[in-house]
Design a protein around this motif. Sequence first.
Motif, mmCIF file in Angstrom:
data_model
loop_
_atom_site.group_PDB
_atom_site.id
_atom_site.type_symbol
_atom_site.label_atom_id
_atom_site.label_comp_id
_atom_site.label_asym_id
_atom_site.label_seq_id
_atom_site.Cartn_x
_atom_site.Cartn_y
_atom_site.Cartn_z
ATOM 1 N N ASP A 16 0.844 -1.362 0.082
ATOM 2 C CA ASP A 16 -0.151 -0.285 0.078
ATOM 3 C C ASP A 16 0.895 1.248 0.218
ATOM 4 N N ASP A 17 1.951 1.108 0.475
ATOM 5 C CA ASP A 17 2.922 2.380 0.682
ATOM 6 C C ASP A 17 3.412 2.680 -0.741
ATOM 7 N N LEU A 18 3.670 1.502 -1.662
ATOM 8 C CA LEU A 18 4.204 1.677 -3.027
ATOM 9 C C LEU A 18 3.147 2.298 -3.824
ATOM 10 N N VAL A 19 1.743 1.569 -3.562
ATOM 11 C CA VAL A 19 0.951 2.212 -4.282
ATOM 12 C C VAL A 19 0.630 3.572 -4.146
ATOM 13 N N ALA A 20 0.793 4.048 -3.018
ATOM 14 C CA ALA A 20 0.496 5.566 -2.595
ATOM 15 C C ALA A 20 1.429 6.361 -3.414
ATOM 16 N N LYS A 21 2.723 5.948 -3.787
ATOM 17 C CA LYS A 21 3.649 6.509 -4.446
ATOM 18 C C LYS A 21 3.128 6.936 -5.929
ATOM 19 N N GLY A 22 2.425 6.188 -6.298
ATOM 20 C CA GLY A 22 1.835 6.376 -7.797
ATOM 21 C C GLY A 22 2.593 6.285 -9.006
ATOM 22 N N ASP A 23 2.603 6.982 -9.908
ATOM 23 C CA ASP A 23 3.607 6.424 -11.133
ATOM 24 C C ASP A 23 4.808 7.059 -10.832
ATOM 25 N N ARG A 24 5.166 7.859 -9.816
ATOM 26 C CA ARG A 24 6.549 8.390 -9.571
ATOM 27 C C ARG A 24 7.421 6.901 -8.981
ATOM 28 N N GLY A 25 6.693 6.311 -8.200
ATOM 29 C CA GLY A 25 7.291 5.076 -7.719
ATOM 30 C C GLY A 25 8.087 5.698 -6.561
ATOM 31 N N GLU A 26 9.160 4.584 -6.272
ATOM 32 C CA GLU A 26 9.941 4.657 -5.150
ATOM 33 C C GLU A 26 11.441 4.140 -5.433
ATOM 34 N N GLU A 27 12.115 4.701 -5.040
ATOM 35 C CA GLU A 27 13.731 4.107 -4.857
ATOM 36 C C GLU A 27 13.746 3.052 -3.844
ATOM 37 N N TRP A 28 14.275 1.819 -4.357
ATOM 38 C CA TRP A 28 14.335 0.815 -3.784
ATOM 39 C C TRP A 28 15.574 0.565 -2.981
ATOM 40 N N ASP A 29 15.781 1.454 -1.884
ATOM 41 C CA ASP A 29 16.810 1.808 -1.181
ATOM 42 C C ASP A 29 17.132 0.906 -0.039
ATOM 43 N N GLY A 30 18.140 0.994 0.558
ATOM 44 C CA GLY A 30 18.388 0.348 1.924
ATOM 45 C C GLY A 30 19.027 -1.169 1.678
ATOM 46 N N VAL A 31 19.097 -1.776 0.427
ATOM 47 C CA VAL A 31 19.984 -2.956 0.245
ATOM 48 C C VAL A 31 21.226 -3.017 0.398
ATOM 49 N N ARG A 32 21.554 -3.675 1.357
ATOM 50 C CA ARG A 32 23.005 -3.717 1.642
ATOM 51 C C ARG A 32 23.603 -5.466 1.474
ATOM 52 N N SER A 33 23.253 -5.921 0.407
ATOM 53 C CA SER A 33 23.805 -7.071 -0.079
ATOM 54 C C SER A 33 24.327 -7.174 -1.404
ATOM 55 N N TYR A 34 25.657 -7.626 -1.628
ATOM 56 C CA TYR A 34 26.097 -7.659 -2.808
ATOM 57 C C TYR A 34 25.258 -8.112 -3.859
ATOM 58 N N GLN A 35 24.675 -9.230 -3.599
ATOM 59 C CA GLN A 35 24.200 -10.360 -4.691
ATOM 60 C C GLN A 35 22.908 -9.494 -4.860
#
Length: 141
Positions: A16-35
């Motif tokens: 629901d948080d992603l849906v609320a961002k609409g077409d502008r979307g969201e940065e998929w941040d915070g990932v700290r895995s090399y793979q």
Amino acid sequence: MAYWLFKSEPDVFGWDDLVAKGDRGEEWDGVRSYQARNNMRAMAVGDRGLFYHSNIGKEAVGIVEVIALAHPDSTAEDPKWECVDIRALSRLPRAISLEEAKAEPRLSDMVLVNNSRLSVQPVTEAEWAVIMELSGADAPD
């Protein structure tokens, strides 16, 4: 087009948080895995993904689209961490749980089934088709 799976804890950032961002979307941040980071580096604009609720629910709940190529993660001090931007396309008509995926023989080689800890993972075209079938979804173009 390639297919992916993006995992997020729904009490931190859910469908629901992603849906609320609409077409502008969201940065998929915070990932700290090399793979996981390398998986994002391999993505192309227009690739599709499953939005997966981890920890709570443990189920694929929606379909997303990659809308920006890998770029520096705005939450990281170290430039080696990169992310893509995604937007919500549609909710799956029926969520597909980890247990259901593990019980489905056609998904026995799926990364989710064998390495459920990886936060961003590839999904084969055949696996995508099975998930779409099980959920009752018509994959958006």
